[in-house]
Design a protein around this motif. Structure first.
Motif, PDB file in Angstrom:
ATOM      1  N   ASN A  28       0.810  -1.217   0.000  1.00  0.00           N
ATOM      2  CA  ASN A  28       0.000   0.000   0.000  1.00  0.00           C
ATOM      3  C   ASN A  28       0.840   1.261   0.000  1.00  0.00           C
ATOM      4  O   ASN A  28       0.367   2.329  -0.316  1.00  0.00           O
ATOM      5  CB  ASN A  28      -0.916   0.027   1.227  1.00  0.00           C
TER       6      ASN A  28
ATOM      7  N   ARG B  60     -10.157  -4.247   0.935  1.00  0.00           N
ATOM      8  CA  ARG B  60     -10.248  -3.466  -0.311  1.00  0.00           C
ATOM      9  C   ARG B  60     -10.159  -4.418  -1.497  1.00  0.00           C
ATOM     10  O   ARG B  60      -9.658  -5.529  -1.369  1.00  0.00           O
ATOM     11  CB  ARG B  60      -9.096  -2.456  -0.398  1.00  0.00           C
TER      12      ARG B  60
ATOM     13  N   LEU C 243      -8.302  -4.037  -4.053  1.00  0.00           N
ATOM     14  CA  LEU C 243      -6.877  -4.151  -4.355  1.00  0.00           C
ATOM     15  C   LEU C 243      -6.127  -3.284  -3.354  1.00  0.00           C
ATOM     16  O   LEU C 243      -6.676  -2.292  -2.868  1.00  0.00           O
ATOM     17  CB  LEU C 243      -6.574  -3.592  -5.752  1.00  0.00           C
ATOM     18  N   SER C 244      -4.898  -3.631  -3.083  1.00  0.00           N
ATOM     19  CA  SER C 244      -4.048  -2.699  -2.356  1.00  0.00           C
ATOM     20  C   SER C 244      -3.664  -1.582  -3.318  1.00  0.00           C
ATOM     21  O   SER C 244      -3.901  -1.683  -4.521  1.00  0.00           O
ATOM     22  CB  SER C 244      -2.800  -3.419  -1.834  1.00  0.00           C
ATOM     23  N   SER C 245      -3.055  -0.514  -2.816  1.00  0.00           N
ATOM     24  CA  SER C 245      -2.747   0.614  -3.698  1.00  0.00           C
ATOM     25  C   SER C 245      -1.806   0.210  -4.825  1.00  0.00           C
ATOM     26  O   SER C 245      -1.931   0.677  -5.938  1.00  0.00           O
ATOM     27  CB  SER C 245      -2.147   1.759  -2.888  1.00  0.00           C
ATOM     28  N   TYR C 246      -0.858  -0.685  -4.522  1.00  0.00           N
ATOM     29  CA  TYR C 246       0.122  -1.072  -5.538  1.00  0.00           C
ATOM     30  C   TYR C 246       0.219  -2.579  -5.688  1.00  0.00           C
ATOM     31  O   TYR C 246       0.437  -3.288  -4.712  1.00  0.00           O
ATOM     32  CB  TYR C 246       1.513  -0.540  -5.182  1.00  0.00           C
TER      33      TYR C 246
END
Lengths: 294, 483, 193
Positions: free
Chosen positions: B228, B272, B274-277
């Motif tokens: 993240n 979530r 997806l995680s941020s990355y």
């Protein structure tokens, strides 16, 4: 579940099984017989004949969960023998006064008895035979309050506002018995306002032998649970703590008493009996705690 | 072959008491785990397609573990075809040696790392420090505990046991060592800003990067990393040499399997989609590209994992390290990760620690840190049979005579008495005698045999009823017959 | 290709749910306004420029025509090390993307010779330009597209990056903070065809 007007009995015509076998659990037998006695009265009131196989002892869950599988199997075989005798032609439902014990018989016994037979050097055919016997018994087991809600008619809830109580749904009943949350509907139909405390799905810390071998963590969990129960007492006016698993309840009661709290703790069967007798008041609930139910 | 795991050698009661006295830790862990559990449940409820993916992923992952040797071979071929290097490390020490050799051959002066449980498991940082090669953890939580010289207390939130004041103290000390400006306050914004600027310089300067890996795709030779913070992107983009150290069990068969499983860590871990990355590495950079390593090394770590294949515990190798079982576990919420004494805490740690090491370390975990409430079973996205495994490990402990004689004596005597009606009745008479002897006084646990004494330390002991149900039933039946 | 309004709305919803921000533009001039505003708000200067990579030729051309002094567009003929330094100092990074997925509110970037990931990583602000036709309905479709792109291209990009929101952490006391290592602000600029 249909609601009928109160009469001499609340029997649901043609539908309700006429006879059941009761498994009271070791804990109810020894330290809270009032719960089992109430369970008998409640069933008879609904026209259900109660049979109590007197050879019964304990389901063996304590041993199994502690890793003593052979010791558990010895008790499990005893359980199977006691409850299968005399029922070959007319298999009755077995009502367990504990959700956790019911789950053990239902989920653990068949595999356990199979494995243990092999471990003890029995031939495969013998092991399979034990498995089959265990499955036959397991298929007849129900938790008492879930069975009651599903099969028996209830008296009309008394007029007036329902009696708020804190309801603890034990982890095994919650997660291993399908539809177990419906057990609370039975109480509501009887004028008992069963409320679950905040974080209800969190373990109370009992855990069978865990409560003896790890008293510190076990008690830390009890304190969290009881803090949320006390909130129900304060905010919702809950008059007692109840549930269908005496293991959890005795653990929590023991902690309450050590902390000088007099909050009554009782098995749901005791509350149902009070409702049946139209004695569902805070005073009567307090008397349960003082052995008034005997 | 059994693997090697580092562990805390303080005895369990000491670890437990230290944890229970740490109110900061208990408060933060309680808050974080309850919130994650709540949002995890919510996102699966509202994403039926991803719940369906999860079920598919479980089946595919089980099969991938069964085919592990072939899939590892395929993965290695794919990655090496693109000019990267792969290694198979049988033991923790082998993995460390391989990584150190790579660092030495490049005369690495600063190594930056993104979060990886496997590098905790093999104690990579300690080995590098000993060899005089500084390693910088760049995940914020890992950076904090590296400064504090601690182990992670949670797989996803390694510093969840520390509050902002304690973090500020660590950063102040760091700033004065580095002669840079300290955080402006103990506000979390300011602390994060400090870490950003402090670590940014090291990202740009480092000559080697180390990552773990969330998934390895055999078909395509892809390594997937999920974060993240974006630190894994820094580590894979900036240093000229990249070393990825990954457990062999991270393998998935093909791109289709990756598609089913790739969202599950974020779904289960942080609620979530997806995680941020999500970063995928397929090979060293192509000539002319701005970013990516010139050299890429993948170290595949066994360390006790392969030995779990073809056993009843094989499904443990499906773990995606999402942390959902930790978050759901009531005991974990009470004592946090350090009390387990293992790199892997929580229900999965209870199971993996003795299994990976063949009970060489922390054999008390299965009995001491689980009430068998089954919350972990409900939480695990990979349907790992955690409670069954814990019972099975307790059974192994009994078979290997690792329990205390008190526990053995109690459980065996108990079963002997209670497997016949006569023995059961005698035990009740005995309990009544002991009860009379102890009177109504408190702390009468001395009179109770074996492990039962533990109850009375903190709770009143229930009294045996003057009339058991058995006894009541006898009388009741007789009365009924008289009528 | 007709743009599916439902997909577009879903992307916007999920992207914002992931703490991303949205601009929707039709004309080249609107892009100029958006970028000028962002440049002003984020202290773009000679030392802290705007770095750009991986845009379609049309969009890169738009940006070139404004003649903004503080904009660096990556050109594979340039020195990589120099561009890396510019990215490290930049206030705003602008990239294109290979595809975006509506249901996950995410964009996918490939690292290739002519498209660098650094503008999406090092500056505190990342602007990703998306043609509405690039948005697929589900992340699963995006994964399929990635697989097809790699197969058709003959070789996989060395690095692929999927972004679903700004860089974030909850490592201290479980409190959510944006912009720990990567960008604090991510903007999706959606260009209608």
């Amino acid at each position: 579940m249909r609601i009928q007007h109160a009469g001499e009995t609340f029997r649901k015509e043609d539908e309700i099984p006429v006879k059941v076998q009761l498994f009271v659990s070791c804990l109810a037998d020894m330290v809270r017989p009032e719960a089992a006695i109430a369970a008998v009265h409640v069933l008879e009131k609904r026209g259900v004949g109660v049979e109590f196989p007197e050879g019964q002892t304990c389901c063996g869950q304590f041993s199994y969960n502690a890793g003593y599988q052979h010791e558990a199997a010895v008790m499990a075989r005893h359980f199977v023998r006691v409850f299968e005798s005399g029922t070959q032609e007319d298999p009755t439902d077995i009502l367990a006064l504990s959700g956790s014990c019911a789950a053990t018989v239902m989920h653990t016994y068949p595999g356990l008895l199979y494995e243990d037979a092999l471990q003890q050097g029995e031939p495969e055919t013998k092991a399979r035979e034990w498995k089959k016997r265990a499955e036959a018994v397991a298929g007849r087991v129900h938790e008492w309050s879930m069975w009651l809600g599903e099969h028996a008619d209830q008296p009309m809830a008394p007029n007036g506002s329902p009696l708020p109580v804190a309801y603890h749904l034990g982890c095994h009943m919650r997660r291993l018995l399908p539809e177990s949350r419906k057990a609370q509907d039975l109480l509501r139909a009887l004028g008992i306002d069963a409320r679950e405390p905040e974080n209800a799905e969190e373990c109370c810390g009992f855990g069978g032998t865990y409560s003896f071998t790890e008293p510190v963590v076990s008690t830390a969990l009890a304190d969290d649970k009881l803090a949320n129960v006390q909130n129900l007492v304060q905010d919702a006016g809950a008059v007692c703590l109840t549930g269908a698993d005496l293991g959890c309840l005795l653990h929590l009661e023991g902690r309450l008493r050590r902390q000088e709290s007099s909050l009554p703790v009782c098995h749901v069967a005791e509350l149902v009996e009070l409702a049946d007798q139209n004695r569902l008041t805070p005073d009567q609930v307090r008397q349960l705690e003082q052995g008034g139910g005997k | 072959m059994a693997g090697q795991l580092p562990y805390d050698n303080r005895p369990w009661p000491e670890r437990r008491d230290a944890a229970l006295q740490n109110q900061t830790m208990r408060h933060t862990i309680g808050f974080v785990t309850r919130r994650f559990t709540l949002i995890k449940g919510e996102i699966y409820r509202t994403s039926p397609d991803l719940e369906a993916s999860r079920k598919t992923a479980v089946g595919q992952k089980r099969q991938a573990i069964r085919d592990l040797p072939q899939l590892l071979e395929q993965f290695r071929n794919q990655v090496e075809r693109r000019g990267a290097h792969t290694y198979l490390a049988a033991q923790a020490q082998d993995a460390v040696d391989i990584a150190l050799n790579i660092a030495r051959s490049h005369q690495a002066e600063l190594v930056i790392k993104s979060k990886s449980m496997v590098t905790e498991e093999i104690e990579l940082n300690q080995a590098f420090e000993k060899a005089g090669i500084p390693v910088r953890e760049t995940d914020l939580g890992e950076y904090i505990i590296q400064l504090a010289k601690e182990r992670p207390s949670h797989i996803l939130a390694p510093a969840a046991h520390r509050n902002r004041h304690q973090v500020e103290e660590l950063f102040q000390a760091d700033a004065s060592r580095e002669k840079i400006s300290p955080p402006q306050s103990d506000e979390i914004e300011d602390l994060t800003r400090y870490a950003r600027s402090r670590l940014r310089q090291e990202f740009l300067r480092a000559d080697m990067g180390v990552t773990g890996g969330n998934f390895l795709v055999a078909e395509t030779g892809t390594l997937v990393l999920i974060t993240n913070e974006g630190n894994a992107d820094m580590v894979t983009s900036l240093p000229p040499v990249l070393v990825s150290i990954v457990g062999v069990e991270k393998i998935v068969r093909d791109w289709a399997s990756l598609t089913e499983i790739i969202q599950q860590p974020a779904m289960s871990g942080i609620g979530r989609h997806l995680s941020s990355y999500t970063t995928m590495i397929q090979g060293p950079k192509s000539p002319g590209s701005v970013e990516g390593p010139r050299e890429w090394h993948v170290i595949l770590v066994d360390n006790g994992r392969m030995a779990l294949r073809d056993t009843e515990f094989e499904d443990v190798l499906s773990c995606i390290r999402c942390g959902a079982c930790l978050n759901a576990c009531p005991v974990f919420r009470e004592v946090g990760g350090h009390a387990y004494g293992s790199v892997y805490p929580g229900p999965i740690g209870i199971v993996e620690t003795p299994l990976l090491t063949d009970f060489q370390v922390l054999p008390e975990l299965p009995s001491a840190l689980c009430t068998l409430c089954h919350a972990c079973q409900e939480a695990c996205p990979m349907d790992i049979a955690l409670p069954d495994h814990i019972i099975s490990l307790r059974h192994t402990i009994v078979k290997r005579h690792l329990n205390s004689s008190t526990v053995n004596w109690t459980l065996r005597t108990w079963a002997r008495f209670w497997s016949t009606p006569g023995g059961y009745r005698r035990s009740i008479s005995l309990a009544r005698v002991m009860q009379r002897l102890s009177g109504k006084k408190r702390n009468a646990q001395g009179l109770f045999p074996g492990i039962f004494a533990g109850w009375g330390q903190t709770r009143e002991i229930p009294q045996v009823a003057p009339k058991t149900f058995h006894e009541w039933w006898q009388e009741w039946k007789e009365r009924a017959e008289e009528k | 290709m007709a743009v599916d309004e439902g997909i577009l709305r879903r992307f916007e919803e999920e992207w914002q749910g992931n703490a991303g921000k949205i601009f929707h533009i039709v004309q080249a001039e609107e892009l100029q306004t958006v970028l000028t505003d962002l440049a002003d708000a984020n202290g773009v200067s000679d030392q802290n420029p705007i770095v750009v990579s991986g845009l379609s030729e049309k969009w890169a051309q738009w940006i070139r025509t404004w003649n903004m002094k503080q904009v660096y567009i990556w050109n594979p003929e340039d020195e990589a090390e120099e561009f890396r330094h510019r990215c490290a100092d930049a206030s705003v990074g602008i990239t294109g993307c290979a595809w975006a997925a509506a249901d996950a509110g995410s964009v996918c970037l490939y690292s290739q010779k002519d498209s660098s990931l650094l503008p999406s990583l090092l500056p505190p602000v990342h602007v990703v330009m998306i043609s509405a036709a690039q948005i697929v309905s589900t992340f699963r479709e995006g994964m399929d597209r990635l697989y097809r792109d790699a197969r058709q291209g003959g070789e996989w990009p060395a690095l692929v990056k999927i972004v679903a929101g700004p860089s974030m952490t909850a490592d201290i006391e479980g409190q959510l903070i944006l912009g720990v290592h990567g960008p604090r602000d991510v903007y999706a600029v959606i260009v209608d065809n």
